[in-house]
Scaffold this motif. Sequence first.
Motif, short mmCIF file in Angstrom:
data_model
loop_
_atom_site.label_atom_id
_atom_site.label_comp_id
_atom_site.label_asym_id
_atom_site.label_seq_id
_atom_site.Cartn_x
_atom_site.Cartn_y
_atom_site.Cartn_z
N ASP A 1 -10.48 7.10 11.36
CA ASP A 1 -9.32 7.72 12.01
C ASP A 1 -8.39 6.66 12.59
O ASP A 1 -7.17 6.80 12.54
N ASP B 1 -17.57 -1.20 18.63
CA ASP B 1 -17.70 -0.09 19.61
C ASP B 1 -17.15 1.22 19.07
O ASP B 1 -16.57 2.01 19.83
N LYS B 2 -17.24 1.46 17.79
CA LYS B 2 -16.74 2.71 17.22
C LYS B 2 -17.74 3.19 16.17
O LYS B 2 -18.37 2.36 15.51
N ASN B 3 -17.84 4.50 16.01
CA ASN B 3 -18.61 4.98 14.87
C ASN B 3 -17.69 5.05 13.64
O ASN B 3 -16.48 4.83 13.76
N ASN C 1 4.18 7.26 2.35
CA ASN C 1 4.70 5.99 2.90
C ASN C 1 4.34 4.81 2.03
O ASN C 1 3.41 4.86 1.22
N LEU D 1 -6.65 13.91 11.25
CA LEU D 1 -7.22 13.07 12.32
C LEU D 1 -7.95 13.89 13.38
O LEU D 1 -8.55 13.32 14.28
N TRP E 1 9.67 7.44 9.54
CA TRP E 1 9.74 6.14 10.18
C TRP E 1 10.07 5.09 9.14
O TRP E 1 9.77 5.25 7.96
N ARG F 1 -6.44 5.20 9.70
CA ARG F 1 -5.45 6.16 9.20
C ARG F 1 -4.29 6.27 10.17
O ARG F 1 -3.13 6.41 9.75
N THR F 2 -4.59 6.21 11.46
CA THR F 2 -3.51 6.23 12.45
C THR F 2 -2.58 5.04 12.25
O THR F 2 -1.34 5.19 12.26
N ARG G 1 -18.17 2.50 27.39
CA ARG G 1 -17.96 2.60 25.95
C ARG G 1 -17.49 3.99 25.53
O ARG G 1 -18.11 4.99 25.89
N LYS H 1 -18.34 0.03 2.84
CA LYS H 1 -18.06 1.47 2.93
C LYS H 1 -19.15 2.21 3.69
O LYS H 1 -18.93 3.32 4.17
N GLN I 1 0.83 -1.20 0.00
CA GLN I 1 0.00 0.00 0.00
C GLN I 1 0.87 1.25 0.00
O GLN I 1 1.90 1.30 0.66
N LEU J 1 -20.48 -1.93 13.16
CA LEU J 1 -19.65 -1.05 14.00
C LEU J 1 -20.20 -1.00 15.42
O LEU J 1 -19.46 -1.05 16.40
N LYS J 2 -21.52 -0.90 15.51
CA LYS J 2 -22.14 -0.77 16.82
C LYS J 2 -22.05 -2.08 17.62
O LYS J 2 -21.72 -2.07 18.80
N GLN K 1 8.30 5.83 5.76
CA GLN K 1 7.64 7.08 5.40
C GLN K 1 8.67 8.21 5.33
O GLN K 1 9.54 8.32 6.20
N TYR L 1 -0.51 14.67 11.45
CA TYR L 1 -1.65 14.30 10.60
C TYR L 1 -2.88 15.11 11.00
O TYR L 1 -3.71 14.66 11.80
N MET M 1 -4.46 -0.39 5.40
CA MET M 1 -5.86 -0.02 5.26
C MET M 1 -6.62 -1.26 4.74
O MET M 1 -6.26 -1.80 3.68
N PRO M 2 -7.65 -1.72 5.45
CA PRO M 2 -8.36 -2.90 4.96
C PRO M 2 -9.20 -2.58 3.72
O PRO M 2 -9.55 -1.43 3.49
N LYS M 3 -9.49 -3.61 2.97
CA LYS M 3 -10.34 -3.46 1.78
C LYS M 3 -11.74 -3.03 2.22
O LYS M 3 -12.30 -3.58 3.16
N THR N 1 1.04 10.90 16.05
CA THR N 1 0.20 11.28 14.90
C THR N 1 0.09 12.80 14.78
O THR N 1 -0.80 13.30 14.10
N VAL O 1 -2.10 3.34 9.47
CA VAL O 1 -1.42 3.47 8.18
C VAL O 1 -0.28 4.49 8.24
O VAL O 1 0.82 4.24 7.75
N PHE O 2 -0.53 5.63 8.87
CA PHE O 2 0.46 6.71 8.84
C PHE O 2 1.50 6.61 9.97
O PHE O 2 2.41 7.42 10.03
N ASP P 1 -16.55 7.48 11.73
CA ASP P 1 -15.47 8.47 11.78
C ASP P 1 -14.30 7.96 12.62
O ASP P 1 -13.13 8.07 12.24
#
Lengths: 413, 228
Positions: B89, B81-83, A68, A134, A100, B92-93, A223, B67, A33, B76-77, A82, A131, B102-104, A128, B95-96, B85
Amino acid sequence: MRRRTVWLLSICFCAVRLCLQAQDFKLFDRQVQLHGFASQGFIYTNDNNWLTMKTADGSAAFTDFGANVSMQVTEGLRIGAQVYDRNLGNLGEWHPSLDWAFADYRFKPWFGIRGGKVKTVIGLYNDTQDYEFLITSALLPQSVYPLDMRDANIAHEGGDLYGDVPLGRRAGNVSYTVYGGERRDSYYGGYPYALRETVAPINLTSNGGPQYGADLRWQTPLRGLLVGISRMNQHDDGKGTFVPFWNPAAGTIPYREYTRHYWLNQYYGQYGKGRLRLDSEYRRTYIYVVDFNGTSTGQADVRGWYVSGSYRVAKRLHLGSYYSHYAMTTHYGGILGMAFPPRVDTSLPENHIYDKVVSARIDLNRFWNVKLEGHFMNGYGDGPYPDGFYPGDNPAGFKPNTNALVVRTGLNF
Amino acid sequence: MKNQRSLPLVAAVVMFGSIHAMAGNVKIIANPSVKIESISVSEIKSVFLEERNSLHDGTRVEPVLSKGGPAHESFLKEYLDKNNDALQDYYRTLVFTGKGLMPKALRSDEEVAAYVAKTRGAIGYVSSTAPVDGVKTLTVYQFASDGARKLISRVEPAYPMILLSNHIGGTVRVKVTIASNGTVEDVELIGGNPILAEAAMAAVKKWVYAAGRSRTQAEISIPFDASR
């Protein structure tokens, strides 16, 4: 001219489209990727120049980007790297760096190891902080994540041990990271710049040393609630040249400084529910440095915290606000101690920055956002460690209050 | 005549089924190369959050997401336990910072099912009423206490013919109480189509788990896939 602009925009558009399409492919039957990001900012301040830019005139010298590549080599082994580059006023100056680059092997969900150059996990955003996509705000709270001091804690060359441990349905989940290695300041970072800008300029050509620490975060059974704690220790040894201010006749001579103590504690919490996100962090950094070739000492006790909230009011619009509180005390010894008295009164504007911030973020699409932000700052905290305001950038002296308008746009794929 | 008599029943079931779908239940599907028949909620979560890339039996898996849409929101619910967005995030955290890929992510239930069917080790989710071909539907369980119990003997529920012939499927959720010797002591219905529930509960009562130190409880989701 107009035709040229259209051509340029078309090429940019095609490049972005290509990037978006080429981010996932196979190489030797392994998944690879490619990802990247870029941001451009503009800052205008009513009075003091901020973040090494000429912001009082309005400055767009606020650009960064990175790219990256990652590859899943075997079931457990992943490798990646990256590159990152930025120009922030007088910092970065378009000198790219390897942000990194590491190999990561996960033996079990509760135990993995990564080695190479690794982003350092401290608090919610240290790893992060580059970025912007985020977060809702254009700038992270500068009391905890100062843009100019990015290099101080951003990454280490060494390794991490990490894992996630489920504690059962009623106790949540714990994630841990233990790290150790060596970290280095870039010559184009905030600390060397600050030393070059003092009344007795020091040209610090190298600075760094061992860095080690740990982070523990608990995803609580409530939660959306996360709490955590980070600890980091490092030992820096800096070398360069300077002209001794007590004996200018000696000319330029070698300079050395080293830290006797350098540690950081950070406590943090985050709560997310639906469209609402609340963050709060407290960071204390203590630095005891022996400088000017052993003739002086300096101690800085920096305490920063913030409380922030953001809410997605519509599909493409987020609004947010935070209060960021920065205070520093300093003590000097040796020759410096004779020249500079201790600074312990944090109510003085020279020893604090209190920043009230309101932000709006508009997502133009999944990859592109625009942010507008207002900062209302009291204090300028021009201590020995960088905090956004530098005497060299404000030769006429500081005003106690600074209001700033920040506009920033960012792309990621 | 028999079919005519069953029409009101089918209508009721269809109505109940649509309410069920609106409630947003999903079924977990996997490529036939995935050997397991059942998976725990916590294992699903750790696979989709990339905390692990293999299942408890060692099978390597690749998570596949939707998607958007009701199935995605429900997933997700119920499992992460995440929405959306927060999930984006999170990825992306990863990945970066170099800590994950990033999953398909695909546009529809049909695309997810087709990708899972052709991709070795793929695991995904679709709405509980979505037709799926060439994949296996996994039973999902969650233990109420920390002591997970291994399922030794499993009896598949008999698909009620009246529902199968009318292409009515769904997911039944039950809470089971497992005795220390491994037999199922009690089965309590949490939700699902009543006719499917009857079949599911009858089958689950015959399941046998590994012996444990004490009595344990588990929540199990049993999918009925009308497209099979």
